[in-house]
Enzyme design. Structure first.
Site, PDB file in Angstrom:
ATOM      1  N   HIS A 197     -64.553  -1.129  21.652  1.00  0.00           N
ATOM      2  CA  HIS A 197     -64.538  -1.758  22.978  1.00  0.00           C
ATOM      3  C   HIS A 197     -63.470  -1.256  23.961  1.00  0.00           C
ATOM      4  O   HIS A 197     -62.571  -2.003  24.347  1.00  0.00           O
ATOM      5  CB  HIS A 197     -64.451  -3.281  22.863  1.00  0.00           C
ATOM      6  CG  HIS A 197     -63.430  -3.825  21.889  1.00  0.00           C
ATOM      7  ND1 HIS A 197     -62.147  -3.368  21.814  1.00  0.00           N
ATOM      8  CD2 HIS A 197     -63.544  -4.791  20.945  1.00  0.00           C
ATOM      9  CE1 HIS A 197     -61.507  -4.034  20.878  1.00  0.00           C
ATOM     10  NE2 HIS A 197     -62.334  -4.896  20.334  1.00  0.00           N
ATOM     11  N   ASP A 273     -69.908  -6.163  20.108  1.00  0.00           N
ATOM     12  CA  ASP A 273     -68.832  -7.118  19.814  1.00  0.00           C
ATOM     13  C   ASP A 273     -69.380  -8.546  19.895  1.00  0.00           C
ATOM     14  O   ASP A 273     -68.743  -9.431  20.458  1.00  0.00           O
ATOM     15  CB  ASP A 273     -67.630  -6.928  20.748  1.00  0.00           C
ATOM     16  CG  ASP A 273     -66.364  -7.552  20.158  1.00  0.00           C
ATOM     17  OD1 ASP A 273     -66.433  -8.128  19.062  1.00  0.00           O
ATOM     18  OD2 ASP A 273     -65.312  -7.464  20.813  1.00  0.00           O
ATOM     19  N   HIS A 277     -68.935 -18.071  19.564  1.00  0.00           N
ATOM     20  CA  HIS A 277     -68.181 -19.331  19.454  1.00  0.00           C
ATOM     21  C   HIS A 277     -69.031 -20.388  20.137  1.00  0.00           C
ATOM     22  O   HIS A 277     -69.703 -20.093  21.137  1.00  0.00           O
ATOM     23  CB  HIS A 277     -66.842 -19.237  20.197  1.00  0.00           C
ATOM     24  CG  HIS A 277     -65.917 -18.192  19.656  1.00  0.00           C
ATOM     25  ND1 HIS A 277     -65.180 -18.351  18.504  1.00  0.00           N
ATOM     26  CD2 HIS A 277     -65.605 -16.956  20.123  1.00  0.00           C
ATOM     27  CE1 HIS A 277     -64.439 -17.269  18.283  1.00  0.00           C
ATOM     28  NE2 HIS A 277     -64.685 -16.392  19.242  1.00  0.00           N
TER      29      HIS A 277
END
Ligand code: DOR
Ligand code: ZN
Ligand code: ZN
Length: 403
Positions: A197, A273, A277
């Site tokens: 990233h 990535d 959550h």
């Protein structure tokens, strides 16, 4: 299985073909294949890509499976056209010993809709001996050189060097000057280095220099660092919590630098990535990471529509390069002998990503109200239909092997 009426891209040129898959492998790519007694899928002239290979996901099992588990995460992959993913080691417990790796592999057997592999974690307690034992069982050793979700930061220079030396390939979460430092260690220990990233124009310059020098360094960019920036974060109180990730989203000018580097061959791969959550967790307290795998291809196709990259380049950075860089066998290409992993995409469907049924347990997307550059109709894994028009079929995923 015979997939009829496919539009594929070969050396930058559109071609109309049928694709025959036998015993899991592509055995023929030709116009008008006529064979009886095969399951036939009609691609109807739609675009057919090799299944996406996503080298960067956090599927959260074991330990954090209220956020995601191997089954829901891999279903999100199937929905998103991802047929191979690599799972990161910051699960609970973190994957830092051979025993924990073997246990994780055993636990996750027969739970995935798509094919998968694992990364091993470098530990601040110096697990070099464990790293040497597993080099052929994982894609890379992942080292966290900056603070991120989980407790895997390594700061001791000697230990970082030992981890580099013990590994065959290393991937790093490194930001800013830490990118520079990782490149120095790649030079010193002559190890393949994968920079996860990249998020700034400056980091891209470090990578450009390293490549010029002939080092074996690869760079990854996420869809969110390409499409989102601080303007999106600051647009609302809600976004100020939701759109937080490590590395943080940067400026519009960084988006542009990352697109240019992706187009020009400086950045090699797109990895999501995927870091799910729950929305409650995100809104309650600063929590870094966002789900991504379910919409990554559909969003990246906007980059093609906006002429930022070609379809040919999209296939390189999302399929071919990831498989090649990690030495994943038989993945990443539509070619005879490769696994029959296909995604059928309707490029005319530019509907909005709206409140729709989400597959990830996180149950939200950073791309709410974004237009899709195309819609995934069907995903095929080794000659089996695993997803089509909002329906899922069979848990056929298994662990990948490496060259
Ligand atoms: O924002 C992030 N979230 N960055 C990472 O490096 C890890 C990830 C996670 O696991 O949530
Ligand atoms: Zn990271
Ligand atoms: Zn990550």
């Amino acid at each position: 299985m015979l997939v009829k009426n496919c539009k594929i891209i070969e050396n930058g040129i559109e071609k109309k073909v049928d694709i025959l898959i036998e015993n899991e492998k592509i055995t023929k790519i030709e116009a008008d294949i006529d064979i009886k007694d095969k399951e036939i899928i009609d691609a109807d002239g739609n675009l057919v890509l090799p299944g996406i290979v996503d080298l960067h996901t956090h599927m959260r099992e074991p330990g954090l499976s209220h956020k995601e588990d191997f089954t829901t995460g891999s279903m999100a992959c199937a929905r998103g056209g991802v047929t191979t993913f690599i799972d990161m080691p910051n699960t609970v417990p973190a994957v830092t010993s051979e025993k924990l790796l073997d246990e994780k592999k055993e636990l996750l057997k027969n739970k995935s809709y798509v094919d998968y592999g694992f990364n091993f974690g470098g530990s601040r307690n110096d697990n070099s001996d464990e790293i040497k034992k597993v080099v052929n069982k994982v894609a890379v050793t992942k080292i966290f050189l900056n603070v991120s979700t989980g407790d895997m930061l390594v700061t001791d220079d000697t230990i970082i060097e030992n981890i580099f030396e013990s590994s065959k390939k290393v991937a790093v979460h490194a930001e800013g000057d830490m990118v520079k430092k990782a490149i120095e260690l790649c030079r010193k220990y002559n190890r393949s280095l994968y920079l996860c990233h990249l998020s700034t124009a400056k980091e891209v310059e470090y990578l450009r220099e390293a490549k010029k020098e002939g080092l074996e360094v690869y760079g990854e960019v996420t869809p969110h660092h390409l499409f989102l920036n601080t303007d999106n974060v600051n647009a609302s109180e809600r976004n100020r919590m939701l759109l937080r990730t490590k590395p943080e989203l940067k400026d519009k000018s960084d988006n542009d630098a990352l697109w240019n580097a992706l187009r020009d061959g400086i950045i090699d791969t797109v990895g999501t990535d995927h870091a799910p959550h729950l929305i409650e967790e995100k809104l309650r307290k600063l929590t870094f990471g966002m789900p991504s795998v379910e919409n990554s291809l559909e969003i990246m196709l906007n980059g093609v529509k906006e002429n930022k990259i070609t379809l040919q380049r999209l296939i390189e950075v999302m399929c071919t390069n990831p498989a090649k860089i990690m030495g994943i066998k038989n993945k990443g290409k539509l070619e005879v002998g490769y696994d029959g992993d296909l995604v059928i995409v309707d490029l005319e469907d530019n509907s909005y990503i709206k409140e729709e049924k989400r597959i990830t347990k996180a149950n939200w997307t950073p791309y709410e109200d974004f237009k899709r550059g195309g819609k995934i109709i069907t995903t095929i894994l080794r000659g089996k239909k695993i997803y089509s028009n909002n329906k899922f079929y069979g848990i056929y995923g298994r662990e990948i092997s490496y060259e």
